[in-house]
Design an enzyme around this catalytic site. Structure first.
Site, PDB file in Angstrom:
ATOM      1  N   GLU A  29     -65.592 -41.294   8.497  1.00 50.73           N
ATOM      2  CA  GLU A  29     -66.301 -40.917   7.266  1.00 50.73           C
ATOM      3  C   GLU A  29     -67.181 -39.728   7.632  1.00 50.73           C
ATOM      4  O   GLU A  29     -68.236 -39.898   8.233  1.00 50.73           O
ATOM      5  CB  GLU A  29     -67.148 -42.091   6.748  1.00 50.73           C
ATOM      6  CG  GLU A  29     -66.345 -43.302   6.294  1.00 50.73           C
ATOM      7  CD  GLU A  29     -65.666 -43.089   4.952  1.00 50.73           C
ATOM      8  OE1 GLU A  29     -65.908 -42.052   4.287  1.00 50.73           O
ATOM      9  OE2 GLU A  29     -64.864 -43.950   4.547  1.00 50.73           O
ATOM     10  N   CYS A  57     -74.459 -37.240   2.365  1.00 47.23           N
ATOM     11  CA  CYS A  57     -73.160 -36.618   2.686  1.00 47.23           C
ATOM     12  C   CYS A  57     -72.451 -36.114   1.436  1.00 47.23           C
ATOM     13  O   CYS A  57     -71.707 -35.146   1.499  1.00 47.23           O
ATOM     14  CB  CYS A  57     -72.271 -37.621   3.416  1.00 47.23           C
ATOM     15  SG  CYS A  57     -72.049 -39.153   2.509  1.00 47.23           S
TER      16      CYS A  57
HETATM   17  P1  NAD Z   1     -73.867 -37.409  13.886  1.00 51.27           P
HETATM   18  O1  NAD Z   1     -72.407 -37.127  13.894  1.00 51.27           O
HETATM   19  O2  NAD Z   1     -74.767 -36.509  14.628  1.00 51.27           O
HETATM   20  O3  NAD Z   1     -74.163 -38.870  14.458  1.00 51.27           O
HETATM   21  C1  NAD Z   1     -73.520 -40.024  13.976  1.00 51.27           C
HETATM   22  C2  NAD Z   1     -73.487 -41.087  15.064  1.00 51.27           C
HETATM   23  O4  NAD Z   1     -72.734 -40.581  16.168  1.00 51.27           O
HETATM   24  C3  NAD Z   1     -74.852 -41.495  15.607  1.00 51.27           C
HETATM   25  O5  NAD Z   1     -74.873 -42.891  15.785  1.00 51.27           O
HETATM   26  C4  NAD Z   1     -74.935 -40.774  16.953  1.00 51.27           C
HETATM   27  O6  NAD Z   1     -75.661 -41.481  17.918  1.00 51.27           O
HETATM   28  C5  NAD Z   1     -73.477 -40.672  17.369  1.00 51.27           C
HETATM   29  N1  NAD Z   1     -73.209 -39.459  18.149  1.00 51.27           N
HETATM   30  C6  NAD Z   1     -73.826 -38.249  18.050  1.00 51.27           C
HETATM   31  N2  NAD Z   1     -73.308 -37.365  18.915  1.00 51.27           N
HETATM   32  C7  NAD Z   1     -72.342 -38.034  19.612  1.00 51.27           C
HETATM   33  C8  NAD Z   1     -71.446 -37.668  20.658  1.00 51.27           C
HETATM   34  N3  NAD Z   1     -71.456 -36.446  21.182  1.00 51.27           N
HETATM   35  N4  NAD Z   1     -70.584 -38.605  21.123  1.00 51.27           N
HETATM   36  C9  NAD Z   1     -70.563 -39.853  20.597  1.00 51.27           C
HETATM   37  N5  NAD Z   1     -71.401 -40.253  19.607  1.00 51.27           N
HETATM   38  C10 NAD Z   1     -72.283 -39.375  19.128  1.00 51.27           C
HETATM   39  O7  NAD Z   1     -74.255 -37.507  12.346  1.00 51.27           O
HETATM   40  P2  NAD Z   1     -75.671 -37.725  11.697  1.00 51.27           P
HETATM   41  O8  NAD Z   1     -76.520 -36.523  11.982  1.00 51.27           O
HETATM   42  O9  NAD Z   1     -76.201 -39.064  12.051  1.00 51.27           O
HETATM   43  O10 NAD Z   1     -75.280 -37.753  10.132  1.00 51.27           O
HETATM   44  C11 NAD Z   1     -75.084 -36.594   9.409  1.00 51.27           C
HETATM   45  C12 NAD Z   1     -73.627 -36.274   9.209  1.00 51.27           C
HETATM   46  O11 NAD Z   1     -72.920 -37.413   8.771  1.00 51.27           O
HETATM   47  C13 NAD Z   1     -73.404 -35.240   8.115  1.00 51.27           C
HETATM   48  O12 NAD Z   1     -72.362 -34.364   8.498  1.00 51.27           O
HETATM   49  C14 NAD Z   1     -72.994 -36.071   6.916  1.00 51.27           C
HETATM   50  O13 NAD Z   1     -72.275 -35.366   5.938  1.00 51.27           O
HETATM   51  C15 NAD Z   1     -72.193 -37.136   7.578  1.00 51.27           C
HETATM   52  N6  NAD Z   1     -72.149 -38.344   6.760  1.00 51.27           N
HETATM   53  C16 NAD Z   1     -70.968 -38.740   6.204  1.00 51.27           C
HETATM   54  C17 NAD Z   1     -70.926 -39.865   5.397  1.00 51.27           C
HETATM   55  C18 NAD Z   1     -69.659 -40.363   4.753  1.00 51.27           C
HETATM   56  O14 NAD Z   1     -69.675 -41.465   4.228  1.00 51.27           O
HETATM   57  N7  NAD Z   1     -68.584 -39.613   4.766  1.00 51.27           N
HETATM   58  C19 NAD Z   1     -72.096 -40.588   5.180  1.00 51.27           C
HETATM   59  C20 NAD Z   1     -73.266 -40.157   5.776  1.00 51.27           C
HETATM   60  C21 NAD Z   1     -73.289 -39.043   6.579  1.00 51.27           C
END
Ligand code: NAD
Length: 474
Positions: free
Chosen positions: A217, A251
């Site tokens: 997602e 998002c």
């Molecule tokens: P992110 O991708 O930075 O982090 C998400 C999760 O991944 C966190 O738990 C984090 O600890 C982990 N993570 C971060 N870097 C990582 C890595 N290198 N390796 C493994 N795991 C890692 O996202 P965010 O900043 O928490 O959220 C914002 C993003 O999420 C935006 O792009 C937003 O559009 C998207 N989002 C999508 C939805 C959806 O339902 N499609 C919902 C909410 C947010």
């Protein structure tokens, strides 16, 4: 190094325990899954105030917004799962084609096994516990990693799981990227990740090592088209809500607006007016109880950087105000004349800044959207059916909402998810249950003569003639 090994070993232990429990869960009655969800529902009702407090501590999210966007969608997922689970889990009979005469076939939805859920920070309760509901409804055990950016909510989710679940059924692993990466090497049966497209790629690469299925997602730039025939007042109000709720950290928030040049003036005026009415206290957003904050100073700086760059390249400020880095406060910012080459038009904004560009003909807007990666959501404001139809047919996105913003997320009968860069797989309601289930195809043959025998060797003249006759039907 030693501590890394210790951590890895403890995650391995958690994984092994959940794996063993997953074997037990395959044999239990659906009523056990319902018991788990009923306990979860009761815990959420009993701890509503704690959830409010945690979200306020993490980014000053107003309690009514927590109820509407964190608690309600999660309780609704539970309610739908409890009501529909008998139907979802029942074997689905399928008809036999003529050449399978005598066979009986059905689809059995079985739990995938042990699933990993990695959650983001922006709706930290809803986007961690919502997928957990689907995973438990499908009969899985779960390792859940909430976001490190919202530590109060993460700690509360950990407490929730220890209050109501055995650790081999649901195990919450708090921590940041290193925890995520340690978990990602384990051979989970499914990974459900919500976050950015950049990290989605890392997750998918790790999953490929074990050929683990994924639901991703993701995010990106979701456009809103405001056409000449739109109801300007309604469009402005709904875009303001979709954009500035959760301080723009949504998002599916409209990331940028494409407005017909002929109505751009009145639309922008109305958008400013509605934004003030909805989110300020007599024009002051900082003292308003209806307006949240940016999650951390890194994101504060990132959003400020995008805004300044757009302004320095010639964007016109229609609405802005004083910011405060210490409290991570950025008021709603509305920009027009935004250069298409600016970073704000090419990176996901994920904050309370709304760039607006105009178009002369609808084709231009469609072409602009189609040159970018496919969005998670697309919004179209129009009073004309053929305009709606044209946009629907000529663009691709995970979801579409006509004449409103973001509410498609709440409709549990609609699968929610992106396409390509905005995601893979779907969630919510039945779609969520399916993501965490293996659709096992089961065929039962009868004894004695069967139509399959026409394919058996030895291959004689007669069997060749039979095949010649058979293939004529296809
Ligand atoms: P992110 O991708 O930075 O982090 C998400 C999760 O991944 C966190 O738990 C984090 O600890 C982990 N993570 C971060 N870097 C990582 C890595 N290198 N390796 C493994 N795991 C890692 O996202 P965010 O900043 O928490 O959220 C914002 C993003 O999420 C935006 O792009 C937003 O559009 C998207 N989002 C999508 C939805 C959806 O339902 N499609 C919902 C909410 C947010």
């Amino acid at each position: 190094m030693a501590s890394d090994n210790v951590t890895h070993l403890s995650f391995l232990q958690i994984f092994d325990d959940c794996k063993s429990a997953a074997g037990r869960l395959r044999k239990e009655y659906v009523s056990e899954r319902k018991n788990r969800l009923t306990r979860l529902r009761k815990w959420i009702h009993d701890n509503r105030k704690e959830i409010h407090k945690a979200l306020y501590a993490d980014f000053q999210k107003p309690s009514p917004e927590v109820d509407a966007t964190e608690i309600f969608p999660t309780l609704n997922e539970i309610k739908v799962a409890l009501n529909e689970m008998d139907q979802w889990t029942a074997p689905k009979k399928v008809d036999a084609p003529l050449f399978m005469l005598g066979t009986r076939s059905y689809i059995q939805f079985e739990p995938k096994g042990v699933c990993l859920i990695i959650a983001p920070w922006n709706y930290p309760f809803n986007l961690a516990v919502g997928p957990l509901v689907s995973a438990l409804a499908a009969g899985n055990t779960v390792v859940l990693k909430p976001s490190e950016q919202t530590p109060h909510v993460s700690a509360l989710i950990k407490k929730m799981s220890t209050d109501i679940f055995d650790p081999d059924i649901v195990s919450v692993c708090e921590g940041g990227v290193e925890v995520s990466q340690s978990l990602l090497v384990l051979p989970f049966d499914h990974i459900f990740f919500t976050g950015s497209p950049a990290v989605g790629k890392i997750v998918m690469k790790a999953a490929a090592e074990n050929l683990t299925s994924v639901t991703l997602e993701l995010g990106g730039k979701s456009p809103a088209i405001v056409t000449e025939s739109a109801n300007i007042q309604d469009a402005a109000e709904r875009i303001a809500v979709g954009k500035f709720i959760n301080n723009g950290q949504t998002c599916i928030a409209p990331d940028y607006i494409l407005v017909d040049d002929k109505i751009a003036g009145p639309f922008v005026s109305s958008l400013i007016e509605k934004t003030k009415l909805l989110f300020s206290e007599e024009g002051n957003f900082e003292t308003s109880g209806s307006y949240g904050r940016i999650v951390n100073t890194d994101h504060f700086d990132r959003i400020q950087g995008l805004t300044w760059e757009a302004i320095s390249l010639g964007a016109k400020i229609e609405l802005d105000g004083k910011v405060d880095k210490e409290s991570k406060f950025i008021p709603p910012v509305i920009l027009t004349n935004v250069p298409k080459s600016s970073r704000i038009m090419n990176e996901e904004v994920f904050g309370p800044v709304l760039p607006i560009i105009t178009y002369q003909h609808l084709e231009e807007a469609i072409e602009y959207i189609n040159k970018k990666p496919k969005p998670l959501a697309l919004y179209i404001f129009t009073g004309q059916k053929h305009v709606k139809q044209k946009v629907l047919i000529e663009t691709s996105s995970g979801t579409v909402c006509v004449n409103d913003c973001s509410i498609q997320f709440l409709h549990h009968n609609l699968p929610f998810g992106g396409v390509n860069n905005s995601g893979i797989g779907k969630s919510h309601g039945h779609a969520g249950f399916q993501s965490f289930s293996n659709e096992k195809a089961v065929l039962k043959q009868k004894n004695g003569f069967t139509s399959a025998k026409i394919f058996y060797p030895p291959y004689t003249r007669r069997s060749n003639q039979l095949m010649d006759w058979f293939l004529k039907f296809f």
